[in-house]
Motif scaffolding. Structure first.
Motif, PDB file in Angstrom:
ATOM      1  N   SER A 104     -12.423  -0.219   4.715  1.00 20.14           N
ATOM      2  CA  SER A 104     -13.746  -0.454   5.289  1.00 20.14           C
ATOM      3  C   SER A 104     -13.701  -1.495   6.394  1.00 20.14           C
ATOM      4  CB  SER A 104     -14.723  -0.907   4.199  1.00 20.14           C
ATOM      5  OG  SER A 104     -14.899   0.086   3.226  1.00 20.14           O
ATOM      6  N   TYR A 105     -12.928  -2.554   6.179  1.00 23.24           N
ATOM      7  CA  TYR A 105     -12.933  -3.684   7.110  1.00 23.24           C
ATOM      8  C   TYR A 105     -12.412  -3.295   8.487  1.00 23.24           C
ATOM      9  CZ  TYR A 105     -12.184  -8.481   8.755  1.00 23.24           C
ATOM     10  OH  TYR A 105     -12.214  -9.645   9.475  1.00 23.24           O
ATOM     11  N   MET A 106     -11.398  -2.447   8.526  1.00 24.51           N
ATOM     12  CA  MET A 106     -10.773  -2.082   9.798  1.00 24.51           C
ATOM     13  C   MET A 106     -11.320  -0.783  10.382  1.00 24.51           C
ATOM     14  SD  MET A 106      -8.733  -4.622  10.220  1.00 24.51           S
ATOM     15  CE  MET A 106      -7.903  -4.001  11.685  1.00 24.51           C
ATOM     16  N   SER A 107     -12.344  -0.218   9.765  1.00 20.61           N
ATOM     17  CA  SER A 107     -12.810   1.110  10.180  1.00 20.61           C
ATOM     18  C   SER A 107     -13.405   1.131  11.580  1.00 20.61           C
ATOM     19  CB  SER A 107     -13.839   1.633   9.168  1.00 20.61           C
ATOM     20  OG  SER A 107     -14.959   0.759   9.086  1.00 20.61           O
ATOM     21  N   HIS A 108     -13.840  -0.007  12.088  1.00 17.04           N
ATOM     22  CA  HIS A 108     -14.447  -0.053  13.416  1.00 17.04           C
ATOM     23  C   HIS A 108     -13.480  -0.565  14.489  1.00 17.04           C
ATOM     24  CE1 HIS A 108     -18.276   0.865  11.568  1.00 17.04           C
ATOM     25  NE2 HIS A 108     -18.168  -0.199  10.773  1.00 17.04           N
ATOM     26  N   ASP A 109     -12.241  -0.818  14.108  1.00 17.22           N
ATOM     27  CA  ASP A 109     -11.248  -1.302  15.074  1.00 17.22           C
ATOM     28  C   ASP A 109     -10.566  -0.143  15.773  1.00 17.22           C
ATOM     29  OD1 ASP A 109     -10.174  -4.486  14.712  1.00 17.22           O
ATOM     30  OD2 ASP A 109     -11.567  -3.714  13.232  1.00 17.22           O
ATOM     31  N   ASP A 110     -10.105  -0.406  16.976  1.00 12.68           N
ATOM     32  CA  ASP A 110      -9.275   0.562  17.687  1.00 12.68           C
ATOM     33  C   ASP A 110      -7.850   0.507  17.129  1.00 12.68           C
ATOM     34  OD1 ASP A 110     -11.416   1.212  19.316  1.00 12.68           O
ATOM     35  OD2 ASP A 110     -10.916  -0.354  20.779  1.00 12.68           O
ATOM     36  N   ASN A 111      -7.104   1.564  17.385  1.00 10.06           N
ATOM     37  CA  ASN A 111      -5.673   1.616  17.032  1.00 10.06           C
ATOM     38  C   ASN A 111      -5.430   1.410  15.534  1.00 10.06           C
ATOM     39  OD1 ASN A 111      -5.009   1.855  19.835  1.00 10.06           O
ATOM     40  ND2 ASN A 111      -5.249  -0.370  20.022  1.00 10.06           N
ATOM     41  N   GLU A 112      -6.250   2.038  14.710  1.00 10.17           N
ATOM     42  CA  GLU A 112      -6.056   1.918  13.265  1.00 10.17           C
ATOM     43  C   GLU A 112      -4.684   2.407  12.797  1.00 10.17           C
ATOM     44  OE1 GLU A 112      -9.289   2.417  10.242  1.00 10.17           O
ATOM     45  OE2 GLU A 112     -10.275   3.363  11.956  1.00 10.17           O
ATOM     46  N   PRO A 113      -4.172   3.537  13.322  1.00 16.80           N
ATOM     47  CA  PRO A 113      -2.841   3.971  12.856  1.00 16.80           C
ATOM     48  C   PRO A 113      -1.769   2.910  13.068  1.00 16.80           C
ATOM     49  CG  PRO A 113      -3.916   5.734  14.070  1.00 16.80           C
ATOM     50  CD  PRO A 113      -4.767   4.518  14.257  1.00 16.80           C
ATOM     51  N   GLN A 114      -1.825   2.211  14.209  1.00 18.97           N
ATOM     52  CA  GLN A 114      -0.848   1.164  14.478  1.00 18.97           C
ATOM     53  C   GLN A 114      -1.004   0.004  13.498  1.00 18.97           C
ATOM     54  OE1 GLN A 114      -2.576   2.804  16.663  1.00 18.97           O
ATOM     55  NE2 GLN A 114      -1.240   3.530  18.295  1.00 18.97           N
ATOM     56  N   TYR A 115      -2.257  -0.284  13.135  1.00 21.10           N
ATOM     57  CA  TYR A 115      -2.493  -1.359  12.166  1.00 21.10           C
ATOM     58  C   TYR A 115      -1.840  -1.030  10.831  1.00 21.10           C
ATOM     59  CZ  TYR A 115      -4.937  -3.986   8.540  1.00 21.10           C
ATOM     60  OH  TYR A 115      -5.213  -4.748   7.446  1.00 21.10           O
ATOM     61  N   TYR A 116      -2.087   0.165  10.316  1.00 23.32           N
ATOM     62  CA  TYR A 116      -1.552   0.521   9.005  1.00 23.32           C
ATOM     63  C   TYR A 116      -0.033   0.662   9.035  1.00 23.32           C
ATOM     64  CZ  TYR A 116      -6.273   1.191   7.269  1.00 23.32           C
ATOM     65  OH  TYR A 116      -7.562   0.981   6.870  1.00 23.32           O
ATOM     66  N   THR A 117       0.511   1.090  10.152  1.00 25.55           N
ATOM     67  CA  THR A 117       1.967   1.169  10.271  1.00 25.55           C
ATOM     68  C   THR A 117       2.591  -0.218  10.176  1.00 25.55           C
ATOM     69  OG1 THR A 117       1.853   3.168  11.638  1.00 25.55           O
ATOM     70  CG2 THR A 117       3.877   1.875  11.759  1.00 25.55           C
ATOM     71  N   LEU A 118       2.047  -1.163  10.944  1.00 23.42           N
ATOM     72  CA  LEU A 118       2.559  -2.535  10.901  1.00 23.42           C
ATOM     73  C   LEU A 118       2.317  -3.166   9.534  1.00 23.42           C
ATOM     74  CD1 LEU A 118       1.311  -3.696  14.425  1.00 23.42           C
ATOM     75  CD2 LEU A 118       3.703  -3.423  13.724  1.00 23.42           C
ATOM     76  N   PHE A 119       1.168  -2.872   8.953  1.00 15.83           N
ATOM     77  CA  PHE A 119       0.825  -3.392   7.625  1.00 15.83           C
ATOM     78  C   PHE A 119       1.889  -2.997   6.605  1.00 15.83           C
ATOM     79  CE2 PHE A 119      -1.193  -3.263   3.513  1.00 15.83           C
ATOM     80  CZ  PHE A 119      -2.147  -4.265   3.516  1.00 15.83           C
ATOM     81  N   LEU A 120       2.249  -1.726   6.575  1.00 17.09           N
ATOM     82  CA  LEU A 120       3.228  -1.244   5.594  1.00 17.09           C
ATOM     83  C   LEU A 120       4.641  -1.699   5.934  1.00 17.09           C
ATOM     84  CD1 LEU A 120       1.818   2.347   4.970  1.00 17.09           C
ATOM     85  CD2 LEU A 120       1.730   0.394   3.426  1.00 17.09           C
ATOM     86  N   MET A 121       4.941  -1.870   7.216  1.00 16.78           N
ATOM     87  CA  MET A 121       6.248  -2.418   7.584  1.00 16.78           C
ATOM     88  C   MET A 121       6.397  -3.847   7.079  1.00 16.78           C
ATOM     89  SD  MET A 121       8.145  -0.216   9.267  1.00 16.78           S
ATOM     90  CE  MET A 121       9.276  -1.209  10.226  1.00 16.78           C
ATOM     91  N   LEU A 122       5.335  -4.620   7.216  1.00 14.93           N
ATOM     92  CA  LEU A 122       5.355  -5.998   6.701  1.00 14.93           C
ATOM     93  C   LEU A 122       5.549  -6.003   5.183  1.00 14.93           C
ATOM     94  CD1 LEU A 122       4.903  -9.054   6.856  1.00 14.93           C
ATOM     95  CD2 LEU A 122       2.448  -8.623   6.924  1.00 14.93           C
TER      96      LEU A 122
END
Length: 652
Positions: A104-122
């Protein structure tokens, strides 16, 4: 089958990141992949609790099946003992809650796929670090988590200071990573192996100048990941700029990777914790981090920066307890590390909820949000009570055990310094409570500004993530016996039972062939969390702590007389004023009826003006010291490394 769980837990995060790159444009698919990629590792690690924590097993997984031959490690290994599983569970729990919140928190941000990719890499990088049995593989995971964290810090690059914070993190974080790499290379040159268990058998009896320098390099490298003093400003900058779920990862996950490295390094790899000088090193660094960062938090007017400094202050508790080199101390420190992941994750998610609905984290602009966000307010209070050590929440239980461990260490060693450590812990806890009184008043109570009259409660998904952490804060506080029996005490036994770890990886009798013996007999004796006698002792120590604070912050008589005269003159000009019904410039002044017309110096936007006035020279020094310039922070890292090398060469 269970021997494959460690590699599956790590690879699930990386596989999830890969799948989001391919299919991440579809939100439903992206959220499903993110949920499964964080839920599966958590389930896998939970299934290992019974055999590892309760059964004492150590799971070894050798890449490609290349098991040790002729007493020599020939491949990369993963290992899961009670210590690594404990930290793995902390990582998996925090990651799962942060992922739920992100939907929900990131649903209004741009580039969500990149966020989740970096999130899981971390997430994969941190999990790989704590489950790795190979020193160079640990470095690879450090690199992955560092650069993923840098990218996530700068993810909202339109936020003021985001790029600057990411650059500072990149520079100083790279210095820390370089230290870990250099220390790894020096150990490999000495022992010709990178396997952690084999190094743990070979290094302790063969310390020389090269291995001593490697020790200092690795120690400073892991300190940068834990954001201990003098690396604490990085945490404040990163937390202030990063999205709230990323703050949960930085505070609850990244800092634990640094702590895990320090514990592995000092207790198992080099076995230096039997030296009083090394114990002093860790206790001193932990105490300084604890006190400095809590006072820095008191001076903050930004919600997330305040939480960031408190995060490092709580990490100081953990390092202090680990530095005591007693079974109770290590168990209490690990207990607090777990609690810190829970309550600080909850607090950062609450701060994110406030930012999500109001658009600001400025404490001077907020107020009265409990009327509009009652659920968030209640959940925040659970986190605030927990971090402040208020019973029956979890922070009380772990802090209370730390107090006992420090006191017992002082009695057993005859060193009064450990009593001072206990007092330092109590003073820090008191200041933490004071700070959260300020935050609670500034954000959730008081007058609601007109611009926030249309604020609403956050979505169910965000409240679900916060509720999960709040529930764990309560449960782990109500049942400390279960936590210590099934989690922290087995992990502490693993810390003191290095030979068992080495033999499980390299073969039976391998550690004994090097003449190694486990450090100390393990005893977890304590007076318990709810002992009346212990509470009486705590009260006496608290009174002593208050006396020390009072003496150290003597009232400035000259300044006080001048202020009183100025207040009296102002009162004579403006006429009598009662309560808060004064002109605009005096609206925060309070009249104490029945006494001489002396007005309070405490403003509505700063509940602790008096304390900061009495400590003004200290706060002025800290303000000048924290310049915010990356060159200065890099210089601090170099100075810290030089001092660590010098100290290590003297004591080892």
């Amino acid at each position: 089958m269970m021997q494959h769980y460690p590699i599956l837990a790590i690879m699930t995060y990386f596989l999830g990141a890969f799948l989001i790159v391919i299919f991440g444009k579809n939100r439903t698919v992206r959220n499903a992949v993110g949920f499964l990629a964080t839920a599966v590792p958590l389930c896998l690690l939970i299934t290992l609790v019974k055999p590892v924590m309760m059964g004492g097993d150590i799971i070894a997984y050798w890449m490609g099946g290349r098991v040790p031959a002729g007493g020599y490690a020939i491949g990369i290994a993963l290992e899961v003992d009670a210590l690594s599983l404990f930290f793995g569970l902390l990582v998996a729990t925090a990651v799962f809650a942060a992922m739920l919140y992100s939907f929900s928190y990131m649903s209004h941000d741009d580039n969500e796929p990149q966020y989740y990719t970096l999130f899981l890499m971390l997430c994969g990088g941190v999990m790989g670090l704590v489950l790795s049995g190979d020193l160079f593989n640990m470095f690879i995971m450090v690199e992955i988590l560092t650069f993923a964290a840098v990218a996530l810090t700068a993810f909202r690059n339109s936020v003021f200071g985001a790029l600057e914070a990411a650059f500072k993190y990149l520079v100083v974080g790279s210095i820390g990573s370089s230290c870990i790499l250099a220390g790894t290379i020096m150990l490999y040159a000495q022992a010709h192996t990178l396997n952690f268990a084999q190094l743990s058998a070979m290094i302790p009896g063969n310390l020389n100048l090269a291995t001593t320098v490697a020790y200092a390099l690795l120690f400073i490298g892991f300190c940068t990941k834990a954001f201990l003093v003098p690396f604490h400003p990085l945490a404040a900058d990163a937390h202030g700029a990063a999205p709230a779920p990323v703050s949960v990862l930085i505070s609850g996950v990244l800092t634990k990777s640094g702590l895990y490295g320090i514990i592995r390094l000092t207790y198992i790899l080099f076995r230096t914790m039997n030296l009083g000088t090394v114990q002093f090193w860790l206790v001193f660094l932990g105490s300084v981090s604890m006190f400095v960062c809590v006072t820095m938090a008191l001076a903050q007017h930004d919600f997330k920066r305040l939480l960031a400094f408190h995060s490092i202050s709580q990490i100081g508790y953990v390092l202090t307890a680990a530095g005591l080199a007693t079974a109770l101390g290590v168990s209490a420190g690990l207990y607090h590390a777990m609690n810190h992941t829970l309550f600080k994750g909850l607090l950062f998610l609450c701060a994110g909820a406030v930012l999500h609905e109001t658009g600001t984290t400025d404490l001077d602009k907020l107020g009265g949000l409990s009327k509009k966000m009652p659920h968030t307010t209640v959940l925040f209070l659970v986190g605030a009570f927990s971090i402040s050590g208020i019973p029956p929440f979890n922070g009380f239980a772990s802090k209370w055990l730390i107090y006992q461990a420090a006191y017992q260490k002082g009695v057993e060693s005859g060193n009064i310094g450990f009593l001072l450590v206990t007092i330092c812990c109590l003073v820090t806890s008191t200041l933490t409570l004071a700070s959260f009184v300020k935050v609670t008043q500034s954000v959730f109570f008081g007058q609601l500004p007109k611009e926030y009259e249309n604020v609403r409660e956050v979505s169910f998904g965000m409240r679900l993530a916060m509720g999960l952490l709040a529930l764990l804060c309560i449960v782990t506080g109500l049942f400390p016996g279960l936590v210590t029996t099934f989690l922290t005490e087995p992990a502490a036994r693993a810390v003191f039972g290095a030979n068992h770890y080495i033999n499980a990886m390299m073969g039976a009798g391998y550690a004994e062939s090097f003449g190694l013996a486990d450090m100390l007999p393990v005893s977890f004796y304590s007076a318990g969390v709810w002992s009346p006698i212990s509470w009486l002792c705590l009260l006496m120590i608290m009174l002593l702590a208050v006396a020390i604070v009072a003496v150290s912050s003597k009232y400035d008589q000259v300044s006080a007389l001048a202020k009183t005269a100025a207040a009296a003159e102002a009162a004579a000009v403006a006429g009598p004023r009662y309560g808060s019904g004064s002109p605009a410039e005096g609206k925060y002044e309070l009249f104490f009826g029945g006494e001489e017309s002396v007005y309070s110096q405490v403003g509505g936007d700063d509940m602790f003006w008096g304390f900061k006035h009495n400590w003004r020279h200290y706060f002025s020094f800290m303000h000048n010291l924290h310049s915010g310039i990356v060159n200065d922070y890099a210089l601090w890292a170099v100075i810290a490394l030089a001092l660590a090398m010098l100290y290590a060469m003297i004591i080892l």
